[in-house]
Motif scaffolding. Structure first.
Motif, mmCIF file in Angstrom:
data_model
loop_
_atom_site.group_PDB
_atom_site.id
_atom_site.type_symbol
_atom_site.label_atom_id
_atom_site.label_comp_id
_atom_site.label_asym_id
_atom_site.label_seq_id
_atom_site.Cartn_x
_atom_site.Cartn_y
_atom_site.Cartn_z
ATOM 1 N N ILE A 329 0.884 -1.283 -0.050
ATOM 2 C CA ILE A 329 0.017 -0.129 0.079
ATOM 3 C C ILE A 329 0.825 1.214 0.119
ATOM 4 O O ILE A 329 0.608 2.204 -0.734
ATOM 5 N N VAL A 366 -6.568 5.600 -2.761
ATOM 6 C CA VAL A 366 -5.755 4.547 -3.122
ATOM 7 C C VAL A 366 -5.901 3.414 -1.572
ATOM 8 O O VAL A 366 -6.115 2.274 -1.953
ATOM 9 N N LEU A 370 -7.223 -0.319 -1.778
ATOM 10 C CA LEU A 370 -6.336 -1.430 -1.412
ATOM 11 C C LEU A 370 -6.859 -1.980 0.009
ATOM 12 O O LEU A 370 -6.396 -3.069 0.138
ATOM 13 N N VAL A 373 -8.377 -5.064 -0.896
ATOM 14 C CA VAL A 373 -7.581 -5.986 -1.501
ATOM 15 C C VAL A 373 -6.956 -6.710 -0.317
ATOM 16 O O VAL A 373 -6.938 -7.818 -0.056
ATOM 17 N N VAL A 396 -13.898 -5.118 -2.596
ATOM 18 C CA VAL A 396 -13.283 -4.309 -3.201
ATOM 19 C C VAL A 396 -14.377 -3.343 -3.727
ATOM 20 O O VAL A 396 -14.156 -2.207 -3.991
#
Length: 448
Positions: A329, A366, A370, A373, A396
């Motif tokens: 990340i 972002v 993430l 994820v 997600v």
């Protein structure tokens, strides 16, 4: 009759009768008030959790004053350093009162899917004995107050050098009530809230704080327009020493921001602290090397901006990911935020003075995506898969929906507030004030 038979005859209930009687009596005792057999245990004050949360609250306040004030103060021109630092300090004072009067109630009191109610106006009903989990409610209120302070303070970097002080106060005050509090409620307000029921993961404010502030900053800088001479004259930072000290204070304070959001002094807080450190360092290096490769030199402004981008990106994920996820990340956030704050901004031509959108808005997006994820059941303690790596691809999409809702709501609400203020008292200082500097013209003071 045998002696044993005689003894049995003296016991009219028999052994079975005694057993049944005992069970009935036990059930009756369990139902009595104050017994702990049939009732759920009431949450109790935990001194360790309370001590940690008192510390975390002070750390988050440190992020705004002096952290953000110094960080932004070093990046503007010398004639505007007092003005930008004054904004952070004044916002700290104003948000503290607004949060006490109405903000906490709208964010955390029971309400509907979009906004809380009025049960906690003026902190009604809050006493020294009120608890929020295992900590005093007063500590939780103050902890959340520091989030409500730093979020609007972040926005000021987007329109640095050109907004009236009076307009800034009106915008931030109204924005905290009509934008920040609803978003905080929708994400963190518990059952029955829009994004809470959707399952959007935001551990410490990637959506509530950073995307929220980034979008508002982008809208504000576009509405106000570019600074005079933008792209033609130098608007270089006047004192990067202040900025690096401010960035360092932000980094240290962020442990309260992220690890404090565990609300306990346990393994969750420890993991949040570890992944915060890893992601921040990774993003700082990623930004530094990206700049080094593309521009030939690694700058101080670049590495501290990268560190802040990493802090932003790990914020929504801090309580859900392991160190490997944090490393990835951080690297992605450092690169993406560098491109957003340089190439993309230059291509589109908007004047986001101190890269609030490029670092906080983009970094928050972002990190939020993430999180879907890299969130792991092993970290959260969940029995079901949490993120994509656990096999839950749907998370997600849930994160993307949360990002989209926040962007649309914040952009529209911020635009309406800005337009109302512009139509009434005006948003922007006059040309002479902007040219000569805000410090002397707005505050009657200068830095020698």
């Amino acid at each position: 009759m045998t002696s044993s038979a005689a003894r049995a005859a003296d016991r009219p209930l028999g052994w079975l009768g005694y057993a049944v009687t005992g069970l009935v009596l036990a059930a009756l005792i369990a139902l009595l008030p104050g017994t702990g057999f049939a009732q759920d245990a009431e949450p109790a004050l935990n001194a360790g959790d309370t001590a940690w949360m008192l510390t975390a609250t002070a750390l988050v306040l440190l992020m705004t004053i002096p952290g953000l004030a110094l960080f932004y103060g070093g990046m503007v021109r010398k004639q505007n350093v007092l003005a930008i630092m004054m904004q952070s300090f004044a916002i700290c004072c104003m948000m503290s009162i607004i949060w006490m009067v109405v903000g906490y109630s709208l964010a955390f009191a029971p309400g509907n899917a979009f906004i809380g109610g009025f049960d906690k106006l003026f902190l009604s009903g809050v006493t020294v004995d009120s608890l929020s989990g295992t900590i005093p409610e007063t500590v939780f209120i103050t902890f959340q107050m520091t989030f409500a302070i730093i979020t609007p303070a972040l926005i000021t970097g987007a329109f640095a050098d050109r907004m009236k002080f009076s307009a800034m106060l009106w915008f931030m005050g109204l924005w905290s009530i009509f934008v920040y509090a609803p978003v905080a409620h929708m994400v963190w307000g518990g059952e029955g809230t829009l994004m809470g029921d959707m399952g959007v993961l935001d551990f410490a404010g990637g959506t509530v704080v950073h995307i929220n502030a980034g979008v508002a900053g982008l809208v504000a800088c576009i509405v106000l327009g570019k600074r005079q001479g933008y792209g033609k004259i130098s608007h270089a930072p006047h004192n990067l020493t202040l900025s690096i000290i401010g960035a360092a204070l932000l980094w240290v304070g962020w442990f309260g921001f992220n690890a404090g959001s565990a609300l306990t002094a346990g393994g969750g807080a420890g993991m949040a602290m570890l992944v915060t450190q890893v992601a921040t360092a990774a993003a700082a290096l990623a930004w530094m090397f990206s700049e080094w490769l593309s521009r030939g030199k690694p700058s101080v402004l670049g590495i501290v901006s990268g560190a802040v981008a990493g802090l932003v990106a790990i914020t929504p994920a801090a309580g859900f990911v392991d160190p490997m996820g944090a490393l990835i990340i951080g690297i992605i956030a450092g690169i993406v935020c560098f491109v957003a704050s340089t190439t993309v901004k230059n291509a589109l031509g908007y004047d986001d003075s101190l890269d609030v959108w490029g670092v906080h808005g983009v970094g928050g997006i972002v990190g939020a995506v993430l999180t879907g994820v890299f969130a792991r059941a092993a970290i959260t303690g969940a029995e079901e898969p949490v993120g994509l790596l656990d096999g839950n691809a749907g998370q997600v999409l849930t994160q993307i929906y949360g990002v989209a809702i926040t962007i649309v709501f914040t952009a529209i609400a911020s635009l309406i507030l800005l337009k109302i203020i512009d139509w009434t008292i005006g948003l922007r200082v006059d040309e002479a004030t902007e040219r000569d500097g805000l410090d002397l013209n707005l505050h009657g003071e200068t830095v020698q």
